[in-house]
Design a protein around this motif. Sequence first.
Motif, short mmCIF file in Angstrom:
data_model
loop_
_atom_site.label_atom_id
_atom_site.label_comp_id
_atom_site.label_asym_id
_atom_site.label_seq_id
_atom_site.Cartn_x
_atom_site.Cartn_y
_atom_site.Cartn_z
N PHE A 68 -2.60 16.40 -2.97
CA PHE A 68 -3.39 15.95 -1.83
C PHE A 68 -3.21 14.47 -1.51
CE2 PHE A 68 -6.72 13.89 -4.28
CZ PHE A 68 -6.93 14.68 -5.39
N ILE A 69 -2.11 13.86 -1.98
CA ILE A 69 -1.74 12.51 -1.56
C ILE A 69 -0.94 12.62 -0.27
CG2 ILE A 69 -0.46 10.43 -2.14
CD1 ILE A 69 -2.89 10.79 -3.83
N PRO A 70 -1.35 11.96 0.81
CA PRO A 70 -0.60 12.07 2.06
C PRO A 70 0.78 11.43 1.95
CG PRO A 70 -2.31 10.38 2.24
CD PRO A 70 -2.54 11.10 0.94
N GLN A 71 1.74 11.97 2.66
CA GLN A 71 3.10 11.44 2.62
C GLN A 71 3.17 10.00 3.13
OE1 GLN A 71 5.88 14.04 4.55
NE2 GLN A 71 5.65 15.66 3.03
N SER A 72 2.18 9.61 3.92
CA SER A 72 2.15 8.24 4.45
C SER A 72 1.81 7.21 3.38
CB SER A 72 1.14 8.15 5.59
OG SER A 72 -0.16 8.52 5.14
N ALA A 73 1.43 7.67 2.18
CA ALA A 73 1.07 6.76 1.09
C ALA A 73 2.00 7.00 -0.09
CB ALA A 73 -0.39 6.96 0.68
N PRO A 74 3.19 6.41 -0.10
CA PRO A 74 4.10 6.61 -1.23
C PRO A 74 3.48 6.06 -2.51
CG PRO A 74 4.89 4.85 0.21
CD PRO A 74 3.75 5.51 0.92
N VAL A 75 3.73 6.76 -3.62
CA VAL A 75 3.06 6.44 -4.88
C VAL A 75 4.09 6.35 -6.01
CG1 VAL A 75 1.40 7.28 -6.60
CG2 VAL A 75 0.93 7.58 -4.16
N GLU A 105 -0.92 -0.71 7.60
CA GLU A 105 0.11 -0.28 8.56
C GLU A 105 1.51 -0.51 8.00
OE1 GLU A 105 -0.99 -2.21 12.24
OE2 GLU A 105 -2.89 -1.12 12.37
N GLU A 106 2.37 -1.19 8.73
CA GLU A 106 3.76 -1.34 8.31
C GLU A 106 3.91 -2.25 7.10
OE1 GLU A 106 2.96 -4.93 10.77
OE2 GLU A 106 2.40 -2.81 10.86
N LYS A 107 2.83 -2.90 6.69
CA LYS A 107 2.88 -3.78 5.52
C LYS A 107 2.43 -3.09 4.23
CE LYS A 107 2.49 -7.74 8.55
NZ LYS A 107 1.64 -8.82 9.10
N LEU A 108 2.24 -1.78 4.30
CA LEU A 108 1.91 -1.00 3.11
C LEU A 108 3.20 -0.62 2.38
CD1 LEU A 108 -0.01 0.59 1.26
CD2 LEU A 108 0.19 2.52 2.86
N GLY A 109 3.30 -1.04 1.12
CA GLY A 109 4.41 -0.61 0.28
C GLY A 109 3.99 0.59 -0.55
N ASP A 110 4.60 0.76 -1.70
CA ASP A 110 4.23 1.86 -2.59
C ASP A 110 2.92 1.50 -3.32
OD1 ASP A 110 6.71 2.74 -1.79
OD2 ASP A 110 7.22 3.52 -3.77
N ALA A 111 1.97 2.41 -3.29
CA ALA A 111 0.80 2.27 -4.14
C ALA A 111 1.19 2.67 -5.55
CB ALA A 111 -0.34 3.16 -3.63
N ALA A 161 -10.58 8.40 0.66
CA ALA A 161 -11.13 7.14 1.15
C ALA A 161 -10.19 5.97 0.85
CB ALA A 161 -12.50 6.89 0.51
N PHE A 162 -9.60 5.98 -0.34
CA PHE A 162 -8.65 4.92 -0.71
C PHE A 162 -7.41 4.95 0.18
CE2 PHE A 162 -4.94 3.71 -3.39
CZ PHE A 162 -5.20 2.35 -3.45
N CYS A 163 -6.85 6.14 0.36
CA CYS A 163 -5.65 6.27 1.18
C CYS A 163 -5.92 5.89 2.63
CB CYS A 163 -5.08 7.68 1.09
SG CYS A 163 -4.39 8.08 -0.54
N GLU A 164 -7.10 6.23 3.12
CA GLU A 164 -7.49 5.85 4.48
C GLU A 164 -7.61 4.32 4.58
OE1 GLU A 164 -8.62 5.79 8.45
OE2 GLU A 164 -7.70 7.40 7.26
#
Length: 302
Positions: free
Chosen positions: A163-170, A135-141, A126-129
């Motif tokens: 299970f962290i999606p690659q679209s959400a760098p951490v 969008e393009e303004k998401l940096g590293d969480a 839910a958080f990653c969604e």
Amino acid sequence: MDFGKVADISHVDFTLPAAHPDTLPLLQQQVRADKPEVYIGLPIWVNKAWVGSFYPAGMAEKHSLHWYGKQFNTIELNSTHYHIPSPTTIDRWRQAVPQGFRFCPKFPQLISHEAALRNTQDVTAAFCEAISGLEEKLGDAFLQLPPTFGPGQLSDLEAFAQFIPQSAPVAVELRHPDWFVDNVASQELFEVLEKYRMGTVLTDVAGRRDVLHMRLTTPTAMIRFVGNALHPTDYSRIDAWVERLRHWFDNGLRRLYFFVHEPDNTLAPDLATYLIEQLNKACGLDLKPPRRFVQPVQGELF
């Protein structure tokens, strides 16, 4: 930030530790970019003391993010630590800032502290969604783990990473002292982070010099710098960081997030300005420093 805060800094050795021996080899594996991506910001965007200085006089508080985005190009987004924002809120944030801005949201405490990463698939999804709406303004969480999360829980971190999606760098911030005194534990940790392409957070704070471990596990550095009300050591510490970052950029560092904290953060823009000016000089960058306002700006959003 209260973590690592001490009342008397006169006996603190602020010398920047040597680079971890595995950091440069990791950076040198990267394809060099023409220019690194550099993001400098603060941990908040609302501060009444900035109105009339870093924000124009007469600005309404509801427009703080709009003006913050004109002054800095990233934010350490701590509000997400307490609740997952709604799509409406995410959309409002995204539209308030210009192209090139990056939000770095903190994982909810329900995930990192209360559950200690266990059985958190649903809330993490839910958080990653939610943050994907940036969008393009998401940096590293960044995943800030509590001081109770020690080496015995490495398997929980590895299971979580899967299970962290690659679209959400951490990037991961660790606080338990045993990560930094047990060489086997730290080596196993960094191998897991490299495997799953998760970065590390380097925290430069007076009372916990051990968390400034200098080990990068991706070609991105995330630095949380805690100053002491513009004490002279704030500036000498920044100077040391500029030299270290110049060396890392020369060896392949692709991206930097640097967040400046000060007590109540009123003076944080001043130190961030100094950092930007010194990086521009030493590293040949063209970062835009914040401007100071002395008069209301006519015809712009208030």
